[in-house]
Design a protein around this motif. Structure first.
Motif, PDB file in Angstrom:
ATOM      1  N   PRO A  13      -4.579  41.577   4.773  1.00  0.00           N
ATOM      2  CA  PRO A  13      -5.794  41.863   3.753  1.00  0.00           C
ATOM      3  C   PRO A  13      -6.458  40.650   3.828  1.00  0.00           C
ATOM      4  O   PRO A  13      -7.431  39.308   3.615  1.00  0.00           O
ATOM      5  N   ILE A  14      -7.468  40.773   4.992  1.00  0.00           N
ATOM      6  CA  ILE A  14      -8.070  40.175   5.492  1.00  0.00           C
ATOM      7  C   ILE A  14      -9.394  39.845   4.828  1.00  0.00           C
ATOM      8  O   ILE A  14     -10.086  38.484   4.536  1.00  0.00           O
ATOM      9  N   VAL A  15      -9.947  40.672   3.555  1.00  0.00           N
ATOM     10  CA  VAL A  15     -10.737  40.702   2.864  1.00  0.00           C
ATOM     11  C   VAL A  15     -11.265  39.486   1.781  1.00  0.00           C
ATOM     12  O   VAL A  15     -11.630  38.831   1.059  1.00  0.00           O
ATOM     13  N   GLU A  16      -9.230  38.891   1.580  1.00  0.00           N
ATOM     14  CA  GLU A  16      -9.082  38.115   1.030  1.00  0.00           C
ATOM     15  C   GLU A  16      -8.737  36.541   0.946  1.00  0.00           C
ATOM     16  O   GLU A  16      -8.677  35.595   1.001  1.00  0.00           O
ATOM     17  N   GLY A  17      -9.376  36.336   2.822  1.00  0.00           N
ATOM     18  CA  GLY A  17      -9.457  35.423   3.193  1.00  0.00           C
ATOM     19  C   GLY A  17     -10.384  34.616   2.806  1.00  0.00           C
ATOM     20  O   GLY A  17     -11.362  34.818   2.747  1.00  0.00           O
ATOM     21  N   GLU A  18     -10.378  33.477   3.975  1.00  0.00           N
ATOM     22  CA  GLU A  18     -11.549  32.248   4.036  1.00  0.00           C
ATOM     23  C   GLU A  18     -12.908  32.927   5.813  1.00  0.00           C
ATOM     24  O   GLU A  18     -12.377  32.978   6.288  1.00  0.00           O
ATOM     25  N   PRO A  19     -13.390  32.972   5.595  1.00  0.00           N
ATOM     26  CA  PRO A  19     -14.245  32.696   6.717  1.00  0.00           C
ATOM     27  C   PRO A  19     -13.975  31.422   8.004  1.00  0.00           C
ATOM     28  O   PRO A  19     -13.068  31.106   7.982  1.00  0.00           O
ATOM     29  N   VAL A  20     -13.906  32.337   9.300  1.00  0.00           N
ATOM     30  CA  VAL A  20     -13.343  32.006  10.172  1.00  0.00           C
ATOM     31  C   VAL A  20     -14.131  30.417  10.693  1.00  0.00           C
ATOM     32  O   VAL A  20     -13.604  29.998  11.500  1.00  0.00           O
ATOM     33  N   ARG A  21     -15.202  30.436  10.415  1.00  0.00           N
ATOM     34  CA  ARG A  21     -16.366  29.409  10.858  1.00  0.00           C
ATOM     35  C   ARG A  21     -17.298  29.314   9.313  1.00  0.00           C
ATOM     36  O   ARG A  21     -17.297  30.349   8.926  1.00  0.00           O
ATOM     37  N   LEU A  22     -18.182  27.456   9.317  1.00  0.00           N
ATOM     38  CA  LEU A  22     -19.188  27.712   8.546  1.00  0.00           C
ATOM     39  C   LEU A  22     -19.478  27.160   9.741  1.00  0.00           C
ATOM     40  O   LEU A  22     -20.076  25.951   9.925  1.00  0.00           O
ATOM     41  N   GLY A  23     -21.282  27.780   9.891  1.00  0.00           N
ATOM     42  CA  GLY A  23     -22.425  26.988  10.967  1.00  0.00           C
ATOM     43  C   GLY A  23     -23.161  25.620   9.807  1.00  0.00           C
ATOM     44  O   GLY A  23     -23.004  25.900   8.553  1.00  0.00           O
ATOM     45  N   SER A  24     -23.524  24.762  10.355  1.00  0.00           N
ATOM     46  CA  SER A  24     -23.564  23.931  10.095  1.00  0.00           C
ATOM     47  C   SER A  24     -25.433  23.972   9.682  1.00  0.00           C
ATOM     48  O   SER A  24     -26.215  24.724  10.315  1.00  0.00           O
ATOM     49  N   HIS A  44     -18.752  34.198  -3.593  1.00  0.00           N
ATOM     50  CA  HIS A  44     -19.797  33.969  -3.305  1.00  0.00           C
ATOM     51  C   HIS A  44     -19.521  34.595  -1.563  1.00  0.00           C
ATOM     52  O   HIS A  44     -18.399  33.506  -1.313  1.00  0.00           O
ATOM     53  N   ILE A  45     -20.237  34.960  -1.884  1.00  0.00           N
ATOM     54  CA  ILE A  45     -20.800  35.368   0.629  1.00  0.00           C
ATOM     55  C   ILE A  45     -21.563  34.138   0.917  1.00  0.00           C
ATOM     56  O   ILE A  45     -22.337  34.719   0.666  1.00  0.00           O
ATOM     57  N   TRP A  46     -21.307  33.423   1.370  1.00  0.00           N
ATOM     58  CA  TRP A  46     -22.109  33.078   2.502  1.00  0.00           C
ATOM     59  C   TRP A  46     -22.964  33.664   3.707  1.00  0.00           C
ATOM     60  O   TRP A  46     -22.576  34.849   4.416  1.00  0.00           O
ATOM     61  N   TYR A  47     -24.196  33.701   4.061  1.00  0.00           N
ATOM     62  CA  TYR A  47     -24.798  33.427   5.049  1.00  0.00           C
ATOM     63  C   TYR A  47     -25.141  32.691   5.190  1.00  0.00           C
ATOM     64  O   TYR A  47     -25.698  31.768   4.955  1.00  0.00           O
ATOM     65  N   GLU A  48     -26.150  33.226   6.901  1.00  0.00           N
ATOM     66  CA  GLU A  48     -26.383  31.937   7.446  1.00  0.00           C
ATOM     67  C   GLU A  48     -28.181  32.334   8.329  1.00  0.00           C
ATOM     68  O   GLU A  48     -28.424  31.549   8.922  1.00  0.00           O
ATOM     69  N   SER A  49     -28.409  33.347   7.649  1.00  0.00           N
ATOM     70  CA  SER A  49     -30.019  33.598   7.642  1.00  0.00           C
ATOM     71  C   SER A  49     -30.523  34.416   6.588  1.00  0.00           C
ATOM     72  O   SER A  49     -29.679  35.250   6.415  1.00  0.00           O
ATOM     73  N   SER A  50     -31.970  34.180   6.886  1.00  0.00           N
ATOM     74  CA  SER A  50     -32.412  35.099   5.673  1.00  0.00           C
ATOM     75  C   SER A  50     -32.000  37.076   6.334  1.00  0.00           C
ATOM     76  O   SER A  50     -32.074  37.862   4.720  1.00  0.00           O
ATOM     77  N   LEU A  51     -31.705  37.167   7.300  1.00  0.00           N
ATOM     78  CA  LEU A  51     -31.609  38.873   7.531  1.00  0.00           C
ATOM     79  C   LEU A  51     -30.143  38.887   7.019  1.00  0.00           C
ATOM     80  O   LEU A  51     -30.293  40.039   6.325  1.00  0.00           O
ATOM     81  N   GLU A  52     -29.646  38.199   7.206  1.00  0.00           N
ATOM     82  CA  GLU A  52     -27.669  38.513   6.098  1.00  0.00           C
ATOM     83  C   GLU A  52     -28.060  38.595   4.646  1.00  0.00           C
ATOM     84  O   GLU A  52     -27.886  39.373   4.244  1.00  0.00           O
ATOM     85  N   ALA A  53     -29.090  37.947   4.216  1.00  0.00           N
ATOM     86  CA  ALA A  53     -28.693  37.545   3.033  1.00  0.00           C
ATOM     87  C   ALA A  53     -30.182  39.583   2.783  1.00  0.00           C
ATOM     88  O   ALA A  53     -29.162  39.800   1.546  1.00  0.00           O
ATOM     89  N   SER A  54     -30.710  39.149   3.106  1.00  0.00           N
ATOM     90  CA  SER A  54     -30.954  41.068   2.982  1.00  0.00           C
ATOM     91  C   SER A  54     -30.732  41.992   2.837  1.00  0.00           C
ATOM     92  O   SER A  54     -30.690  42.712   2.166  1.00  0.00           O
ATOM     93  N   CYS A  55     -29.306  41.854   3.965  1.00  0.00           N
ATOM     94  CA  CYS A  55     -28.644  42.951   4.073  1.00  0.00           C
ATOM     95  C   CYS A  55     -27.470  42.862   3.267  1.00  0.00           C
ATOM     96  O   CYS A  55     -26.734  44.069   2.957  1.00  0.00           O
ATOM     97  N   LEU A  56     -26.747  42.206   2.743  1.00  0.00           N
ATOM     98  CA  LEU A  56     -25.696  41.884   1.725  1.00  0.00           C
ATOM     99  C   LEU A  56     -26.927  42.411   0.563  1.00  0.00           C
ATOM    100  O   LEU A  56     -25.755  43.485  -0.241  1.00  0.00           O
ATOM    101  N   VAL A  57     -27.388  41.980   0.415  1.00  0.00           N
ATOM    102  CA  VAL A  57     -28.628  43.092  -1.178  1.00  0.00           C
ATOM    103  C   VAL A  57     -27.724  43.950  -0.716  1.00  0.00           C
ATOM    104  O   VAL A  57     -28.291  45.068  -1.807  1.00  0.00           O
TER     105      VAL A  57
END
Length: 232
Positions: A13-24, A44-57
């Motif tokens: 159940p990988i998708v039910e886990g937690e991120p392996v890291r969170l950037g600073s 809530h899905i974490w993202y670390e750039s505006s491009l990642e946010a756009s891709c999530l949308v």
């Protein structure tokens, strides 16, 4: 926990886990971090750039991705690979059960080293039974349209059955958004727009995705089974 690449990973159940890291995050950092609410899971899905946010949308509106996790795991490469490790950006389970690993990278930064890294990642994904997809910048018109629609994507903008049927009837033969909103609510047309935008986001109203949305855009009702609610 370390696992060899193989089909047994499909059962985890990988998708039910937690991120392996969170950037600073720090002041004036070019890449701004944030979270995106994934309504299908209430997470809530974490993202670390505006491009990642756009891709999530884009992935959200596309409707294929059911569950998704950011920075799901770390891949360690073998076989004298040029690269040592890689943290994929997203891991997703689609509605049809497929499991997909997504990497997000600006097209201009697809260097030889990055391509090697992604080729190794794709090789590991194939061993595990996952698909590997690299996402670049969304089409500019699509991105603008989704930015216009996204505030109405939540269930709070879902029309009640009477309103939903009314909107469906108004746009059944194709009608501009400007004319349609006035027919839905002649006294306060603006109040009809969140419902209309909600149904466009959830593909209950069809529009031309290659054209910028405005009041002259023609929308057409997409017939749906009665039990097929557009959002959770």
């Amino acid at each position: 926990m370390t696992q060899d690449a193989g089909r047994k990973l499909l059962e985890l159940p990988i998708v039910e886990g937690e991120p392996v890291r969170l950037g600073s995050q720090w002041q004036n950092r070019p890449n701004q971090h944030g979270v995106y609410f994934w309504q299908r899971t209430g997470r809530h899905i974490w993202y670390e750039s505006s491009l990642e946010a756009s891709c999530l949308v884009v992935l959200d509106q596309g409707g294929e991705v059911d569950r998704i996790l950011a920075q799901p795991f770390r891949v360690l490469f073998r076989r004298a690979s040029k690269v040592v490790r890689h943290d994929p950006d997203f891991f997703a389970v689609l509605g049809n059960g497929d499991q997909v690993v997504y990497d997000v990278k600006p097209a201009r930064r697809m260097t030889e080293a990055v391509r090697d890294q992604f080729e190794e990642t794709a090789r590991v994904c194939e061993m595990a039974g996952w698909r590997h997809v690299v996402l670049h910048e969304p089409d500019r018109i699509l991105a603008a349209n989704l930015a216009f629609l996204r505030n109405a994507r939540h269930s709070r903008a879902h029309p009640d059955p009477v309103m939903s049927e009314q909107i469906g009837n108004v746009f059944s033969g194709g009608r501009t958004l400007g004319e349609g909103r006035e027919m839905v609510n002649r006294r306060f047309p603006a109040l009809a727009m969140p419902f209309i935008k909600h149904l466009i986001w959830h593909r209950r109203l069809s529009v031309d995705p290659t054209e910028r949305l405005d009041f002259d855009t023609v929308a057409t009702t997409v017939p749906q089974p009665e039990e097929n609610r557009c959002c959770a």
